[in-house]
Design an enzyme around this catalytic site. Structure first.
Site, PDB file in Angstrom:
ATOM      1  N   ASP A  37      65.794  25.311   8.266  1.00 19.44           N
ATOM      2  CA  ASP A  37      65.087  26.495   8.569  1.00 19.44           C
ATOM      3  C   ASP A  37      65.428  28.005   8.053  1.00 19.44           C
ATOM      4  O   ASP A  37      66.901  28.519   7.983  1.00 19.44           O
ATOM      5  CB  ASP A  37      65.819  26.897  10.533  1.00 19.44           C
ATOM      6  CG  ASP A  37      64.664  27.996  11.014  1.00 19.44           C
ATOM      7  OD1 ASP A  37      63.529  28.240  10.911  1.00 19.44           O
ATOM      8  OD2 ASP A  37      63.635  27.011  11.437  1.00 19.44           O
ATOM      9  N   ASN A  99      58.652  19.500   8.882  1.00 20.49           N
ATOM     10  CA  ASN A  99      58.197  19.917  10.693  1.00 20.49           C
ATOM     11  C   ASN A  99      57.887  21.354   9.911  1.00 20.49           C
ATOM     12  O   ASN A  99      57.494  22.319  10.597  1.00 20.49           O
ATOM     13  CB  ASN A  99      59.422  19.230  11.247  1.00 20.49           C
ATOM     14  CG  ASN A  99      59.073  20.981  12.337  1.00 20.49           C
ATOM     15  OD1 ASN A  99      57.850  20.286  13.285  1.00 20.49           O
ATOM     16  ND2 ASN A  99      59.785  22.087  12.443  1.00 20.49           N
ATOM     17  N   TYR A 171      45.325  26.707   7.576  1.00 25.69           N
ATOM     18  CA  TYR A 171      46.442  25.921   7.803  1.00 25.69           C
ATOM     19  C   TYR A 171      45.739  24.039   7.928  1.00 25.69           C
ATOM     20  O   TYR A 171      46.561  23.663   7.594  1.00 25.69           O
ATOM     21  CB  TYR A 171      46.113  26.496   9.488  1.00 25.69           C
ATOM     22  CG  TYR A 171      47.895  25.524   9.845  1.00 25.69           C
ATOM     23  CD1 TYR A 171      48.729  25.816   9.780  1.00 25.69           C
ATOM     24  CD2 TYR A 171      47.075  24.585  11.267  1.00 25.69           C
ATOM     25  CE1 TYR A 171      49.880  25.079  11.353  1.00 25.69           C
ATOM     26  CE2 TYR A 171      47.503  24.022  11.762  1.00 25.69           C
ATOM     27  CZ  TYR A 171      49.327  24.061  12.760  1.00 25.69           C
ATOM     28  OH  TYR A 171      49.791  23.207  12.853  1.00 25.69           O
ATOM     29  N   LYS A 175      47.138  21.000   6.897  1.00 24.31           N
ATOM     30  CA  LYS A 175      46.849  19.538   7.336  1.00 24.31           C
ATOM     31  C   LYS A 175      47.180  18.744   7.274  1.00 24.31           C
ATOM     32  O   LYS A 175      47.119  17.107   7.398  1.00 24.31           O
ATOM     33  CB  LYS A 175      47.560  19.987   9.094  1.00 24.31           C
ATOM     34  CG  LYS A 175      48.385  21.297   9.632  1.00 24.31           C
ATOM     35  CD  LYS A 175      49.971  20.590   9.377  1.00 24.31           C
ATOM     36  CE  LYS A 175      50.755  21.780   9.884  1.00 24.31           C
ATOM     37  NZ  LYS A 175      52.087  21.495  10.164  1.00 24.31           N
ATOM     38  N   THR A 205      55.001  25.644  21.201  1.00 25.56           N
ATOM     39  CA  THR A 205      56.016  26.481  20.320  1.00 25.56           C
ATOM     40  C   THR A 205      55.622  27.983  20.441  1.00 25.56           C
ATOM     41  O   THR A 205      54.209  28.823  20.855  1.00 25.56           O
ATOM     42  CB  THR A 205      55.728  26.168  19.085  1.00 25.56           C
ATOM     43  OG1 THR A 205      54.679  25.953  18.725  1.00 25.56           O
ATOM     44  CG2 THR A 205      56.465  24.012  19.496  1.00 25.56           C
TER      45      THR A 205
END
Length: 293
Positions: A37, A99, A171, A175, A205
C-alpha cells in the site's frame, strides 16, 4: 488446515478497505502475505507507510506471516520490486491480488488530463505492471520444470461493467479495461499454470463513501445482531476461494455484493441486421432504423 496453507500472496492496496480484509483473511487461511500500500489519499496523492505496516502488525499479532511494501504499482519498476520482494522473502509467488485504486471523479466536459491519467495509471497500468512481472516469474518457473499452480485476482467494478456511473468516465474505462485484461491474461497464462479471474465488488470503503450519490447508501451500517453485508470483509472469501490451489475457474468476472455472487458475461449481440453486399447509409437506416433505442 487453512484454505491457503503455504501459498505466497501479493495483495496491492491492502492497507485499508477491501484489500486489508483480503490480507487478513489470506493470512488467517495460512498464506504468507506481502501487504502493499502506497498509503496515499483517495485521489492518489501523498504516501504513508503506516497503513501497510499496521496490517502486517495485525497479521503477525494473530500468528500469521506478512511483510510490508509501500511501492507504487503504477510504476513499472515498483511493480517489479514488489514481485521480487515476495520471491526474496518467501521463495516464490503463488497469488497476485490486484486491488489498489484511487478516484478522481469529474464529468467528461470538465475532466482534466491529469485526472484521467492518474486513474488510468493506478488502476489499469497498475494491474498490467503487476501482471507482467508476476507472469515473467511464473513463465520462468514453468521453463525450469516447476510449473506453478498460481492465481491472479483482478479488481474490476460495476462502474465499468454493469452500472455506468456519471462522473466516473476515467474510473469506469479503467475498470472495463481491467475486465478485458483479465480475459486476455487468462488465455495467455494458462499454459504456465496460472488462472486469472476478476471480481467486481460493492462494499463500504473510503472510495465508495466518497462517491457522489453513493455515500449515504454505504454509510448505513448493520444493526446489532445483523450481518453487515456491505462490510469489505464480505468480499474477501470469494477472493480466497479463487486464490486457492486447484480452483477450477479462469477467465471469469464475478460480481459480489451483499449475499449475491454473479458470474458475468461480456458484450453480447442483442439484435442483428443482415445485408447482402456492401453497406450504404440508406441500407443501414433501413436495417437498424427501426430498432428501439
Amino acid at each position: 488446515m487453512g484454505t491457503l496453507d503455504g501459498r505466497v500472496a501479493v495483495i496491492t492496496g491492502a492497507g485499508r478497505g477491501i484489500g486489508r480484509e483480503h490480507a487478513l483473511l489470506f493470512a488467517a487461511e495460512g498464506a504468507r502475505v506481502v501487504v502493499n500500500d502506497l498509503g496515499g489519499a483517495n485521489d492518489g496523492t501523498g504516501s504513508d507507510a503506516g497503513p501497510a505496516q499496521a496490517v502486517v502488525d495485525e497479521i503477525r499479532a494473530a500468528g500469521g506471516t506478512a511483510v510490508a511494501n509501500t511501492g507504487n504499482v503504477a510504476d513499472w519498476s515498483g511493480a517489479e520490486k514488489l514481485v521480487a520482494q515476495a520471491v526474496a522473502e518467501f521463495g516464490r509467488l503463488d497469488v497476485l491480488v490486484n486491488n489498489a485504486g484511487i478516484l478522481r471523479d469529474a464529468f467528461i466536459a470538465g475532466l482534466g488530463e491529469a485526472q484521467w491519467d492518474a486513474v488510468i495509471s493506478v488502476h489499469l497500468k497498475g494491474h498490467a505492471a503487476m501482471l507482467h512481472h508476476a507472469a515473467a516469474h511464473w513463465k520462468q518457473r514453468a521453463k525450469d520444470g516447476d510449473r506453478p499452480d498460481a492465481a491472479v485476482i483482478n479488481t474490476a467494478s460495476a462502474s465499468g461493467l454493469t452500472v455506468p456511473n456519471a462522473g466516473q468516465a476515467n474510473y469506469g474505462a479503467a475498470k472495463a479495461g481491467i475486465a478485458a485484461l483479465t480475459l486476455v491474461a487468462a488465455e495467455e497464462l494458462e499454459r504456465y499454470g496460472v488462472r486469472v479471474n476478476a471480481i467486481a465488488p460493492i462494499a463500504r470503503t473510503r472510495l465508495t463513501l466518497a462517491t457522489p450519490g453513493m455515500g449515504a447508501i454505504f454509510a448505513a451500517e448493520a444493526g446489532e445482531g445483523e450481518a453487515d453485508l456491505l462490510s469489505p470483509a464480505n468480499i474477501a472469501p470469494l477472493v480466497a476461494y479463487l486464490a486457492r490451489a486447484g480452483c477450477p475457474f479462469t477467465g471469469e468476472v464475478f460480481a459480489v455484493q451483499g449475499g449475491s455472487i454473479q458470474r458475468l458475461r461480456g458484450w453480447t449481440a442483442a439484435q442483428t441486421a443482415e445485408h447482402d453486399g456492401m453497406w450504404s447509409v440508406e441500407a443501414v437506416a433501413e436495417k437498424i432504423g427501426g430498432w428501439s433505442a
